[in-house]
Motif scaffolding. Structure first.
Motif, PDB file in Angstrom:
ATOM      1  N   SER A 187       0.819  -1.218   0.000  1.00  0.00           N
ATOM      2  CA  SER A 187       0.000   0.000   0.000  1.00  0.00           C
ATOM      3  C   SER A 187       0.852   1.266   0.000  1.00  0.00           C
ATOM      4  N   GLU A 188       2.013   1.239   0.664  1.00  0.00           N
ATOM      5  CA  GLU A 188       2.881   2.412   0.722  1.00  0.00           C
ATOM      6  C   GLU A 188       3.375   2.792  -0.677  1.00  0.00           C
ATOM      7  N   ILE A 189       3.744   1.807  -1.460  1.00  0.00           N
ATOM      8  CA  ILE A 189       4.210   2.070  -2.824  1.00  0.00           C
ATOM      9  C   ILE A 189       3.042   2.479  -3.715  1.00  0.00           C
ATOM     10  N   GLN A 190       1.902   1.923  -3.480  1.00  0.00           N
ATOM     11  CA  GLN A 190       0.719   2.299  -4.249  1.00  0.00           C
ATOM     12  C   GLN A 190       0.346   3.757  -4.007  1.00  0.00           C
ATOM     13  N   GLU A 191       0.467   4.229  -2.765  1.00  0.00           N
ATOM     14  CA  GLU A 191       0.171   5.629  -2.452  1.00  0.00           C
ATOM     15  C   GLU A 191       1.161   6.560  -3.148  1.00  0.00           C
ATOM     16  N   LEU A 192       2.443   6.197  -3.111  1.00  0.00           N
ATOM     17  CA  LEU A 192       3.448   7.000  -3.813  1.00  0.00           C
ATOM     18  C   LEU A 192       3.133   7.058  -5.302  1.00  0.00           C
ATOM     19  N   THR A 193       2.807   5.915  -5.879  1.00  0.00           N
ATOM     20  CA  THR A 193       2.524   5.834  -7.309  1.00  0.00           C
ATOM     21  C   THR A 193       1.306   6.661  -7.690  1.00  0.00           C
ATOM     22  N   LYS A 194       0.328   6.709  -6.818  1.00  0.00           N
ATOM     23  CA  LYS A 194      -0.898   7.473  -7.095  1.00  0.00           C
ATOM     24  C   LYS A 194      -0.609   8.960  -7.202  1.00  0.00           C
ATOM     25  N   ASP A 195       0.320   9.447  -6.379  1.00  0.00           N
ATOM     26  CA  ASP A 195       0.538  10.887  -6.255  1.00  0.00           C
ATOM     27  C   ASP A 195       1.680  11.424  -7.106  1.00  0.00           C
ATOM     28  N   TYR A 196       2.609  10.555  -7.558  1.00  0.00           N
ATOM     29  CA  TYR A 196       3.789  11.081  -8.246  1.00  0.00           C
ATOM     30  C   TYR A 196       3.472  11.339  -9.717  1.00  0.00           C
ATOM     31  N   PRO A 197       4.019  12.431 -10.291  1.00  0.00           N
ATOM     32  CA  PRO A 197       3.726  12.742 -11.701  1.00  0.00           C
ATOM     33  C   PRO A 197       4.134  11.606 -12.630  1.00  0.00           C
TER      34      PRO A 197
END
Length: 257
Positions: A187-197
């Motif tokens: 989930s931590e990587i998924q959150e980063l992926t959701k927000d990064y350009p």
């Protein structure tokens, strides 16, 4: 055809038998690998691999931070070798700060690692090379400050994890982040992926590091990136073809494949 590039892999850490298995696949979609280094012996092995598989494999030279510091003479030998072979390398890396070692040894002083990293950043600017960074959580703030101090904009934070303010700072500065196959289940990587350009994202395996979830028990292979990209498209709610094209072009642009 949807093309991929593995923007961060340790090819020198695979055994000869594993390398045979790695390349004994249909690699028509895989257009390149960036093999990062651990120490001087690793640098030399990656150069051998890059020469053997040129231009499919590119290499980065450096000293991985999750290990004891080199002696002064070892560091001098490493930097001298890197200088002599700077035209052979695509980037400086993997370099950074020892976050996981400090979790095991809270008394470990970070100062000398910071000094060493700053030397690498100055070389990246001097030699006009991208820099591949191992910098997660609170370490990333220190690394961002060093990059800003030396106007080193061509920075790639591999397998990044950190707070939202640091992530926003990195994105604002134009730094790139690469996503591993654990985007399928972490989930931590998924959150980063959701927000990064999306135009600052790349994909990697960090192989031979093993993964869990659907990859449990498998030899880490660059073709796992296809599943990573499908997950990125789903998370960012973008067309799959667009995500393939954008991430591929990002990596070509950043590393010159």
């Amino acid at each position: 055809m949807n093309h991929i590039i593995d923007a961060h892999i340790h090819l020198d850490h695979y055994s000869d038998n594993e390398l045979t298995r790695l390349f004994n696949h249909d690699l028509s979609t895989l257009k390149g690998l960036l093999s990062v280094s651990f120490n001087l012996a690793s640098n030399k092995r990656n150069l051998e691999l890059a020469r053997a598989y040129s231009p499919f494999i590119k290499c980065a030279f450096g000293y991985h931070p999750e290990q004891p510091l080199p002696s002064d003479s070892e560091m001098a030998d490493l930097l001298d070798w890197m200088s002599k072979h700077r035209t052979d390398m695509t980037a400086i890396g993997e370099v950074g700060l020892p976050y996981y070692m400090r979790q095991q040894n809270p008394g470990l002083c970070r100062d000398r690692y910071v000094e060493l990293l700053e030397e690498y950043i100055k070389l990246a600017v001097k030699w006009n090379k991208p820099i591949v960074l191992h910098a997660v959580y609170d370490d990333a703030q220190i690394v961002c400050a060093l990059l800003e101090k030396h106007n080193a904009g061509r920075a790639h934070f591999h397998w990044f994890k950190g707070d939202s303010l640091t992530t926003e700072r990195m994105a604002r500065n134009g730094y790139y982040v690469s996503v591993t196959p654990d985007v399928l289940y972490e989930s931590e990587i998924q959150e980063l992926t959701k927000d990064y350009p999306i135009d600052q994202l790349m994909t990697e395996t960090d192989g031979p590091w093993p993964f869990q979830g659907p990859f449990a028990g498998q030899l880490t292979h660059p073709l796992m990136i296809h599943q990573s990209i499908a997950k990125i498209a789903k998370i960012q709610q973008l067309e799959l073809e667009l995500v393939y094209k954008t991430i591929y072009q990002n990596t070509v642009r950043f590393y010159g494949f």
